[in-house]
Design an enzyme around this catalytic site. Structure first.
Site, short mmCIF file in Angstrom:
data_model
loop_
_atom_site.label_atom_id
_atom_site.label_comp_id
_atom_site.label_asym_id
_atom_site.label_seq_id
_atom_site.Cartn_x
_atom_site.Cartn_y
_atom_site.Cartn_z
N CYS A 27 1.31 -0.94 -0.61
CA CYS A 27 -0.13 -0.10 -0.21
C CYS A 27 0.92 1.29 0.08
O CYS A 27 1.77 1.55 1.05
CB CYS A 27 -0.63 0.39 0.97
SG CYS A 27 -2.19 1.65 1.20
N VAL A 53 -5.83 1.03 5.32
CA VAL A 53 -5.12 1.40 5.90
C VAL A 53 -3.91 1.94 4.93
O VAL A 53 -4.72 2.67 3.94
CB VAL A 53 -3.88 -0.16 6.11
CG1 VAL A 53 -4.27 -1.05 6.61
CG2 VAL A 53 -3.57 -0.62 4.22
N GLU A 58 -5.72 7.63 7.39
CA GLU A 58 -5.54 8.95 6.88
C GLU A 58 -4.24 9.12 6.74
O GLU A 58 -3.81 9.92 7.55
CB GLU A 58 -6.55 9.62 6.53
CG GLU A 58 -8.13 10.09 5.94
CD GLU A 58 -8.16 9.32 4.43
OE1 GLU A 58 -7.22 9.74 3.53
OE2 GLU A 58 -8.51 8.84 4.64
N SER A 59 -3.66 9.31 5.91
CA SER A 59 -1.78 9.17 5.63
C SER A 59 -1.51 11.19 5.84
O SER A 59 -1.22 10.80 6.41
CB SER A 59 -1.28 8.45 4.79
OG SER A 59 -1.82 8.70 3.21
N1 LIG Z 1 -7.11 8.36 1.52
C1 LIG Z 1 -6.46 7.13 1.94
C2 LIG Z 1 -6.62 5.81 1.21
C3 LIG Z 1 -6.18 4.77 2.13
C4 LIG Z 1 -6.02 3.81 0.90
O1 LIG Z 1 -6.97 3.33 -0.05
N2 LIG Z 1 -5.51 2.31 1.57
C5 LIG Z 1 -5.67 1.76 0.73
C6 LIG Z 1 -4.97 0.16 0.77
S1 LIG Z 1 -3.83 1.46 -0.78
C7 LIG Z 1 -7.10 0.18 1.39
O2 LIG Z 1 -6.84 0.50 2.37
N3 LIG Z 1 -8.02 -0.11 1.24
C8 LIG Z 1 -9.04 -1.35 1.70
C9 LIG Z 1 -10.34 -0.96 0.83
O3 LIG Z 1 -10.94 -0.28 0.62
O4 LIG Z 1 -10.94 -1.91 1.27
C10 LIG Z 1 -4.78 7.35 3.28
O5 LIG Z 1 -4.39 8.52 2.54
O6 LIG Z 1 -4.56 7.36 3.59
#
Ligand SMILES: N[C@@H](CCC(=O)N[C@@H](CS)C(=O)NCC(=O)O)C(=O)O
Length: 224
Positions: free
Chosen positions: A12, A52, A64-65
């Protein structure tokens, strides 16, 4: 047990941003791998977005990162990865916003058109326009390098690095090249590779190619 607990998965890029900041700041952390969709049920009890990364610190959950990394900067201010000048801090936030609102969306669209080669030119062009914009309006105007804000890395470098690390894999899969005029961008990408956090979290191009093709194939199958 460490003061900070990180929830992540290895491929990720958003979680990689936070891993990079934790590593560069030397913050001890415990890391828990989250696999979707099988871990969704228990993970949603920890992080309401179910995405994550998220961290637990002082009995709080932060997700949120972009928010996590600024929180880490507030709580563990040394070494500093945000400038003290308000205008310079605003620039950092503008360019973080650009990455999330424009660049990462354009690159995600490439994943969506992988199985539709007749859409490639248009989507590749969108990504190239973003790269030109980042080089011309961002990197070049903010400093002479090697990092976004000059001699030392900042939150902006950790924000972009996981996404730019994947560009060579996209180049190989889609058959394009970073425009020659983006040499400030390419020298920044090279500078990032010397950082400890890059060495500990980055994948080789071949691994990205494999992961991206798996991901794109999965997306296409899901769409039917
Ligand atoms: N805006 C979020 C995006 C986080 C994100 O999209 N993570 C993905 C993995 S790269 C995730 O956890 N996806 C799981 C899902 O949507 O079920 C951030 O910046 O933390």
């Amino acid at each position: 047990m460490s003061e900070v607990e990180l929830y992540y998965y290895k491929t990720c890029p958003f979680a990689q941003r936070t891993r990079m900041v934790l590593i560069e700041k030397g913050i001890p952390f415990d890391a828990t791998l989250v696999n979707m969709p099988e871990d969704r049920e228990w993970y949603l009890k920890i992080s309401p977005y179910g995405k994550v990364p998220c961290i637990r610190h002082n009995d709080h959950t932060i997700y949120e990162s972009t928010v996590i990394n600024q929180y880490l900067e507030d709580v563990f201010p040394e070494p500093a990865y945000l400038p003290s000048d308000p205008y310079a801090r605003a620039q950092v936030r503008i360019w973080m916003h650009y990455c999330d609102e424009y660049y990462s969306k354009a690159s995600f669209d490439l994943n969506l058109v992988y199985t539709k080669p007749d859409h490639w030119d248009e989507k590749i062009n969108d990504v190239l326009e973003c790269l030109r914009f980042i080089d011309r309006e961002g990197l070049r105007k903010l400093s002479d390098g090697p990092f976004w804000l000059g001699d030392q890395p900042s939150l902006l470098d950790f924000h972009y690095s996981p996404f730019m690390e994947r560009v060579p894999a996209y180049e190989e899969i889609f058959g394009f090249a970073i425009p020659e005029e983006c040499d400030r961008l390419t020298s920044w990408m090279a500078a990032m590779q010397d950082l400890k956090s890059y060495k500990e979290t980055a994948f080789e191009k071949a691994a990205h190619v494999e992961q991206l093709i798996d991901f794109m194939t999965m997306l296409a199958a899901r769409r039917g």
